[in-house]
Design a protein around this motif. Structure first.
Motif, short mmCIF file in Angstrom:
data_model
loop_
_atom_site.label_atom_id
_atom_site.label_comp_id
_atom_site.label_asym_id
_atom_site.label_seq_id
_atom_site.Cartn_x
_atom_site.Cartn_y
_atom_site.Cartn_z
N GLU A 24 -20.35 -9.53 -39.84
CA GLU A 24 -21.29 -8.41 -40.56
C GLU A 24 -21.92 -8.81 -42.10
O GLU A 24 -22.86 -8.84 -42.27
CB GLU A 24 -20.85 -6.95 -40.39
CG GLU A 24 -21.65 -6.01 -40.72
CD GLU A 24 -22.63 -5.36 -39.87
OE1 GLU A 24 -23.49 -4.77 -39.92
OE2 GLU A 24 -22.76 -6.11 -38.60
N ALA A 25 -20.63 -8.93 -42.68
CA ALA A 25 -20.72 -9.43 -44.12
C ALA A 25 -21.43 -10.66 -44.31
O ALA A 25 -22.42 -10.60 -45.26
CB ALA A 25 -19.28 -9.25 -44.83
N ALA A 26 -21.24 -11.61 -43.38
CA ALA A 26 -22.05 -12.90 -43.54
C ALA A 26 -23.68 -12.66 -43.24
O ALA A 26 -24.53 -13.38 -43.78
CB ALA A 26 -21.43 -13.96 -42.64
N CYS A 27 -23.84 -11.82 -42.39
CA CYS A 27 -25.20 -11.84 -41.59
C CYS A 27 -26.20 -10.53 -42.42
O CYS A 27 -27.21 -10.97 -42.43
CB CYS A 27 -25.12 -11.23 -40.27
SG CYS A 27 -24.63 -12.69 -39.10
N PHE A 28 -25.81 -9.65 -42.89
CA PHE A 28 -26.36 -8.47 -43.73
C PHE A 28 -25.78 -8.36 -44.95
O PHE A 28 -24.77 -7.59 -45.27
CB PHE A 28 -25.97 -7.42 -42.74
CG PHE A 28 -26.67 -7.57 -41.34
CD1 PHE A 28 -27.83 -7.69 -40.79
CD2 PHE A 28 -25.66 -7.66 -40.33
CE1 PHE A 28 -28.30 -7.79 -39.53
CE2 PHE A 28 -25.95 -7.50 -39.04
CZ PHE A 28 -27.21 -7.76 -38.65
N THR A 29 -26.57 -9.22 -45.91
CA THR A 29 -26.09 -8.92 -47.31
C THR A 29 -26.34 -7.47 -47.97
O THR A 29 -25.69 -7.07 -48.65
CB THR A 29 -26.66 -10.06 -48.25
OG1 THR A 29 -28.20 -9.83 -47.97
CG2 THR A 29 -26.29 -11.47 -47.78
N CYS A 30 -27.40 -6.93 -47.58
CA CYS A 30 -27.82 -5.55 -48.30
C CYS A 30 -27.55 -4.66 -47.42
O CYS A 30 -27.06 -3.41 -47.99
CB CYS A 30 -29.33 -5.47 -48.33
SG CYS A 30 -29.87 -6.69 -49.62
#
Length: 161
Positions: A24-30
């Motif tokens: 999740e952290a890698a795919c969605f920065t905002c």
């Protein structure tokens, strides 16, 4: 490869939380989901949370939310790691999510995508979704910037034999 990918999809487990949070952290920065939110989706939400596991690593996930007494499912999130893109994984996850929604008695799937996310919009279009509603300032962007989105939907029907 499609059969291999669909065979690699399973329900997420509590032990998957660290890997899913990292994805999740890698795919969605905002707008990545917090670990707490992911735990809730995994353990307490009226949802299906599926992961794709290749070479013993979680490379993708999808979350579908349901409301009681509703025939509308909401595809809440779909994420595929950079390393796993271009292998049909997102399409396989989307098909698995639709199949689970049918099992839940849903006849319509809704989703949202950033207007700027052409790959996501193409995925949905290829799967038979139609764009229904523009969503002004729907997504958080970098800093205080907001981004537009689009709502998509598809009428679900059982696979023909």
């Amino acid at each position: 490869m499609p059969g291999a990918v669909s065979n690699a999809i399973r329900a997420a487990r509590a032990a998957d939380l660290d890997a899913v949070a990292a994805l999740e952290a890698a795919c969605f920065t905002c707008d990545a989901q917090s670990r707490r939110s992911l735990r809730h989706l995994l353990t307490r939400a009226h949802a299906d949370f599926l992961v794709c596991v290749l070479d013993e690593a979680i490379v993708a996930d999808v979350v579908v939310l349901y409301r009681r007494a509703s025939r509308v499912a909401r595809l809440y999130s779909i994420a595929v790691s950079d390393a796993a893109r271009g292998r049909g994984i997102a399409a396989a996850l989307l098909a698995a999510a639709e199949a689970r929604a049918l099992v839940q008695g849903c006849t319509l799937m809704r989703a949202e995508a950033r207007a700027s996310n052409h790959a996501s919009r193409a995925l949905f279009a290829h799967a038979g979704y139609r764009e229904t509603t523009p969503l002004c300032d729907y997504y958080r962007g970098p800093g205080a910037r907001r981004e537009d989105g689009v709502r998509l939907e598809k009428i679900l029907s059982p696979p023909s034999e």
